[in-house]
Design an enzyme around this catalytic site. Structure first.
Site, PDB file in Angstrom:
ATOM      1  N   GLU A 160      53.996  48.861  25.743  1.00  0.00           N
ATOM      2  CA  GLU A 160      53.485  47.493  25.723  1.00  0.00           C
ATOM      3  C   GLU A 160      53.265  47.028  27.156  1.00  0.00           C
ATOM      4  OE1 GLU A 160      52.809  45.867  23.065  1.00  0.00           O
ATOM      5  OE2 GLU A 160      53.962  46.746  21.428  1.00  0.00           O
ATOM      6  N   ASP A 199      44.745  48.026   4.698  1.00  0.00           N
ATOM      7  CA  ASP A 199      45.733  47.158   5.353  1.00  0.00           C
ATOM      8  C   ASP A 199      45.142  46.516   6.609  1.00  0.00           C
ATOM      9  OD1 ASP A 199      48.326  46.013   5.428  1.00  0.00           O
ATOM     10  OD2 ASP A 199      48.939  47.450   6.960  1.00  0.00           O
TER      11      ASP A 199
END
Length: 283
Positions: free
Chosen positions: A198, A223
């Site tokens: 991240e 999804d």
């Protein structure tokens, strides 16, 4: 304190290259500091060269110890912030590491680059196979979102390195998670854990996260379509027909923490690898 390198030693650049390690954030920080330290050594050497060297206290020994002192001082200055050169180099190295990785810090996070080939490698049969396998399922999801099918195929390619780096379970079986979507608190299905990258305040941070696991690529596309289509934060993604507009809408909505995500996705959408895969798959 890390071991220091001598800027006057011809082997130092080779050592600096070895210290680059695996391109992790920690390795990049260490290399950037060492580079600034070597630069400061050269600056101090040049400054001392302007000072007269004759005198009763001048000798080979004093010059030797002076050089050692300068080397240590340069290292300390670099680690304390120095000229700011190390910080700038570190940011560039982290950005370069991210650009080489085909995976992006998204709703999921960026996976290790070693798990997949570079996105902009020459066209291969693997890319053609991925496009062929993903196209039909992508077309259904794309229709729901009002975007071109190849936008979604490109994003799946970006996230998984053309299908080569789909997250896997410990037994080696596929999670079929083409968009690296994390398993949130409301997720009721199976999960798989893996290390992610991240970006926080421009710095790459690695951690272990839980991801959704599906039984097929079709479920993954379904999804994804639900995530984008049912969340108001992604409303500007819906109906996008422009590659860059689509990519920037995703990033602006927070899909990715990688600051280069939109640029990467735009390049994949417009790239020859996807185009050739689409042509081959249509034959």
């Amino acid at each position: 304190m890390t071991g220091s390198l001598n800027a006057l030693d011809p082997n130092s650049l080779a050592a600096l290259k070895r210290q680059s390690g695996d391109g992790s954030a920690e390795s990049n920080k260490r290399v950037a500091q060492q580079f600034e330290a070597m630069f400061l050594q050269l600056v101090m050497k040049s400054m001392r060269a302007t000072v007269p060297s004759e005198g009763m206290f001048e000798s080979e020994s004093t010059r030797f110890f002076q050089g050692m002192y300068d080397q240590q001082l340069a290292q300390v200055m670099a680690e304390k912030g120095g000229l700011g050169l190390a910080a700038a180099i570190e940011r560039q190295l982290n950005a370069a590491t991210a650009a080489q990785s085909p995976l992006a810090a998204t709703e999921s996070g960026e996976l290790p680059a070693a798990q997949a080939p570079r996105l902009w490698a020459p066209y291969s049969a693997d890319a053609q196979s991925f496009v062929s396998e993903a196209w039909q399922q992508a077309s259904v999801a794309a229709k729901d979102l009002g975007v071109p099918t190849h936008f979604l195929v490109a994003q799946a390619a970006l996230e998984t390195g053309w299908g080569k780096a789909v997250i896997r379970h410990p037994d080696g079986s596929s999670s079929f998670n083409l968009f690296n979507i994390k398993a949130g608190a409301n997720w009721q299905g199976r999960v798989v854990e893996t290390s992610t990258l991240e970006y926080e305040n421009g710095q790459a941070v690695r951690r272990t996260e839980r991801f959704c696991a599906y039984d097929s690529y079709a479920e993954s596309f379904q999804d994804y379509a639900s995530l984008i289509g049912q969340s108001s934060r992604y409303e500007k993604v819906l109906g996008q027909q422009d590659p860059e507009g689509f990519a920037r809408a995703l990033q602006s909505a927070g899909y990715a923490t990688d600051p280069a995500y939109a640029d990467k996705l735009t390049r994949v959408i417009n790239g020859s690898t996807l185009r050739q895969g689409m042509i081959s798959s249509s034959r």
